[in-house]
Scaffold this active site. Sequence first.
Site, PDB file in Angstrom:
ATOM      1  N   HIS A  74      44.344  70.403  55.276  1.00 48.23           N
ATOM      2  CA  HIS A  74      45.226  70.028  54.162  1.00 48.23           C
ATOM      3  C   HIS A  74      46.155  68.916  54.640  1.00 48.23           C
ATOM      4  O   HIS A  74      46.582  68.921  55.804  1.00 48.23           O
ATOM      5  CB  HIS A  74      46.022  71.251  53.693  1.00 48.23           C
ATOM      6  CG  HIS A  74      46.730  71.007  52.405  1.00 48.23           C
ATOM      7  ND1 HIS A  74      47.904  70.296  52.335  1.00 48.23           N
ATOM      8  CD2 HIS A  74      46.420  71.357  51.130  1.00 48.23           C
ATOM      9  CE1 HIS A  74      48.289  70.224  51.065  1.00 48.23           C
ATOM     10  NE2 HIS A  74      47.406  70.863  50.306  1.00 48.23           N
ATOM     11  N   GLU A 123      41.688  65.239  48.034  1.00 48.74           N
ATOM     12  CA  GLU A 123      43.083  65.355  47.617  1.00 48.74           C
ATOM     13  C   GLU A 123      43.867  64.101  48.023  1.00 48.74           C
ATOM     14  O   GLU A 123      44.327  64.000  49.174  1.00 48.74           O
ATOM     15  CB  GLU A 123      43.734  66.563  48.302  1.00 48.74           C
ATOM     16  CG  GLU A 123      43.109  67.880  47.962  1.00 48.74           C
ATOM     17  CD  GLU A 123      44.142  68.998  48.038  1.00 48.74           C
ATOM     18  OE1 GLU A 123      44.390  69.614  47.002  1.00 48.74           O
ATOM     19  OE2 GLU A 123      44.723  69.213  49.116  1.00 48.74           O
ATOM     20  N   ASN A 143      46.181  77.268  46.188  1.00 50.59           N
ATOM     21  CA  ASN A 143      46.842  77.166  47.496  1.00 50.59           C
ATOM     22  C   ASN A 143      48.314  77.520  47.302  1.00 50.59           C
ATOM     23  O   ASN A 143      49.073  76.733  46.752  1.00 50.59           O
ATOM     24  CB  ASN A 143      46.698  75.729  48.024  1.00 50.59           C
ATOM     25  CG  ASN A 143      47.469  75.515  49.312  1.00 50.59           C
ATOM     26  OD1 ASN A 143      47.901  76.471  49.959  1.00 50.59           O
ATOM     27  ND2 ASN A 143      47.629  74.256  49.703  1.00 50.59           N
ATOM     28  N   TRP A 144      48.669  78.705  47.744  1.00 51.21           N
ATOM     29  CA  TRP A 144      50.056  79.160  47.548  1.00 51.21           C
ATOM     30  C   TRP A 144      51.018  78.571  48.577  1.00 51.21           C
ATOM     31  O   TRP A 144      52.219  78.790  48.487  1.00 51.21           O
ATOM     32  CB  TRP A 144      50.104  80.704  47.580  1.00 51.21           C
ATOM     33  CG  TRP A 144      49.885  81.301  46.222  1.00 51.21           C
ATOM     34  CD1 TRP A 144      49.282  80.692  45.158  1.00 51.21           C
ATOM     35  CD2 TRP A 144      50.294  82.604  45.773  1.00 51.21           C
ATOM     36  NE1 TRP A 144      49.276  81.540  44.080  1.00 51.21           N
ATOM     37  CE2 TRP A 144      49.889  82.717  44.427  1.00 51.21           C
ATOM     38  CE3 TRP A 144      50.927  83.679  46.383  1.00 51.21           C
ATOM     39  CZ2 TRP A 144      50.123  83.864  43.669  1.00 51.21           C
ATOM     40  CZ3 TRP A 144      51.160  84.817  45.633  1.00 51.21           C
ATOM     41  CH2 TRP A 144      50.757  84.908  44.283  1.00 51.21           C
ATOM     42  N   LYS A 145      50.479  77.891  49.574  1.00 52.51           N
ATOM     43  CA  LYS A 145      51.335  77.300  50.620  1.00 52.51           C
ATOM     44  C   LYS A 145      52.306  78.366  51.153  1.00 52.51           C
ATOM     45  O   LYS A 145      51.930  79.523  51.256  1.00 52.51           O
ATOM     46  CB  LYS A 145      52.063  76.073  50.077  1.00 52.51           C
ATOM     47  CG  LYS A 145      51.133  75.125  49.339  1.00 52.51           C
ATOM     48  CD  LYS A 145      51.778  73.825  48.991  1.00 52.51           C
ATOM     49  CE  LYS A 145      50.809  73.008  48.135  1.00 52.51           C
ATOM     50  NZ  LYS A 145      51.114  71.610  48.079  1.00 52.51           N
ATOM     51  N   GLY A 175      51.500  67.540  44.365  1.00 55.60           N
ATOM     52  CA  GLY A 175      52.854  67.966  43.989  1.00 55.60           C
ATOM     53  C   GLY A 175      53.681  66.901  43.311  1.00 55.60           C
ATOM     54  O   GLY A 175      54.886  67.073  43.120  1.00 55.60           O
ATOM     55  N   GLY A 180      47.673  73.574  43.794  1.00 58.32           N
ATOM     56  CA  GLY A 180      48.871  74.068  44.463  1.00 58.32           C
ATOM     57  C   GLY A 180      49.818  74.740  43.490  1.00 58.32           C
ATOM     58  O   GLY A 180      49.650  75.909  43.123  1.00 58.32           O
ATOM     59  N   GLY A 181      50.803  73.992  43.017  1.00 58.72           N
ATOM     60  CA  GLY A 181      51.883  74.538  42.194  1.00 58.72           C
ATOM     61  C   GLY A 181      51.414  75.371  41.009  1.00 58.72           C
ATOM     62  O   GLY A 181      51.975  76.434  40.728  1.00 58.72           O
ATOM     63  N   SER A 228      47.965  67.716  41.671  1.00 64.58           N
ATOM     64  CA  SER A 228      48.609  67.810  40.354  1.00 64.58           C
ATOM     65  C   SER A 228      47.654  68.238  39.239  1.00 64.58           C
ATOM     66  O   SER A 228      47.778  67.782  38.105  1.00 64.58           O
ATOM     67  CB  SER A 228      49.313  66.491  39.996  1.00 64.58           C
ATOM     68  OG  SER A 228      50.354  66.246  40.918  1.00 64.58           O
ATOM     69  N   GLU A 243      49.176  68.469  54.256  1.00 62.61           N
ATOM     70  CA  GLU A 243      50.456  68.961  54.786  1.00 62.61           C
ATOM     71  C   GLU A 243      50.292  69.429  56.233  1.00 62.61           C
ATOM     72  O   GLU A 243      51.252  69.405  57.012  1.00 62.61           O
ATOM     73  CB  GLU A 243      51.003  70.077  53.880  1.00 62.61           C
ATOM     74  CG  GLU A 243      51.535  69.490  52.577  1.00 62.61           C
ATOM     75  CD  GLU A 243      51.525  70.439  51.399  1.00 62.61           C
ATOM     76  OE1 GLU A 243      51.400  71.662  51.594  1.00 62.61           O
ATOM     77  OE2 GLU A 243      51.632  69.947  50.250  1.00 62.61           O
TER      78      GLU A 243
HETATM   79  C1  PEP Z   1      47.595  71.211  47.123  1.00 63.61           C
HETATM   80  O1  PEP Z   1      48.555  71.716  47.683  1.00 63.61           O
HETATM   81  O2  PEP Z   1      46.492  71.190  47.679  1.00 63.61           O
HETATM   82  C2  PEP Z   1      47.789  70.655  45.792  1.00 63.61           C
HETATM   83  C3  PEP Z   1      46.789  70.053  45.220  1.00 63.61           C
HETATM   84  O3  PEP Z   1      49.031  70.825  45.224  1.00 63.61           O
HETATM   85  P1  PEP Z   1      49.442  70.498  43.693  1.00 63.61           P
HETATM   86  O4  PEP Z   1      48.358  71.071  42.814  1.00 63.61           O
HETATM   87  O5  PEP Z   1      50.751  71.159  43.509  1.00 63.61           O
HETATM   88  O6  PEP Z   1      49.483  69.018  43.566  1.00 63.61           O
END
Ligand code: PEP
Length: 248
Positions: free
Chosen positions: A94, A164, A10-12, A170, A231-232, A210, A96
């Site tokens: 998500h 999640e 997920n590049w957001k 994050g 994500g990251g 994470s 967010e």
């Molecule tokens: C996400 O944005 O769905 C996510 C899991 O981010 P991260 O891996 O950075 O925690």
Amino acid sequence: MARRPIVAGNWKMNGWRESLNEIGAIAGAAGKADCDVVLCVPATLITDAYTLTQGTWLKIGGQTCHARASGAFTGEIAAGMLWDAGASHVILGHSERRAGHGETDTDVREKAEAALHAGLFAIVCVGENEEERDAGRAIEVVTGQLAHSLPGWASADRVAIAYEPVWAIGSGRTPKDEEIAEVVGAIRSSLEERFGAEAAETFRVLYGGSVAATNAGQVFAIEGVDGALVGGASLRAEDFEPIIAAAG
Ligand code: PEP
């Protein structure tokens, strides 16, 4: 039965046209893996990413869609538009989007219905926040979200669920393995009640929050976990590749 893992990035709101190099490198990693690999990029990059990855094993996805097929919804993007641009997948619900855009379970279900009608594969996210976990309500919250976010006609070949925990996204923090297993087990029991044991067994349930090269192997070894939403650590091929490799 063996379920084929999914690793979804997920590049957001990150990524530029110059990031296509990175997408090309991630496509190379996807080709070496025995799992489904999806990269959910900003809408601006979907068509270029799709064109670049034609003939590779990397699938391209969007990060949300509108419930309606078209109309006066300034700034929104329809599921059919994602498909038209080259996406095969979409992340829905998500945290967010739920927190920052007020998306309710009903909104998520309607978006999921639109996505399925448009031919997309939906990755539907659920997860408790820290207060809810501390109050011992994680399972109640997650199964409640799932019941109302998932269309009644969802099937495992078109839908996966991403668990999640909001507080793990994050933050560099992850739940204990047994805590993930407990929630994933509860998700599977809910699916069983709703769709029957045989169908429930086929749904992929991902963990997100994470996930990194350092913990991916451990996460994928947890009972009932069929991959990850990342994500990251999906932004750079050198970080994402070991996670993909750990899944399959
Ligand atoms: C996400 O944005 O769905 C996510 C899991 O981010 P991260 O891996 O950075 O925690």
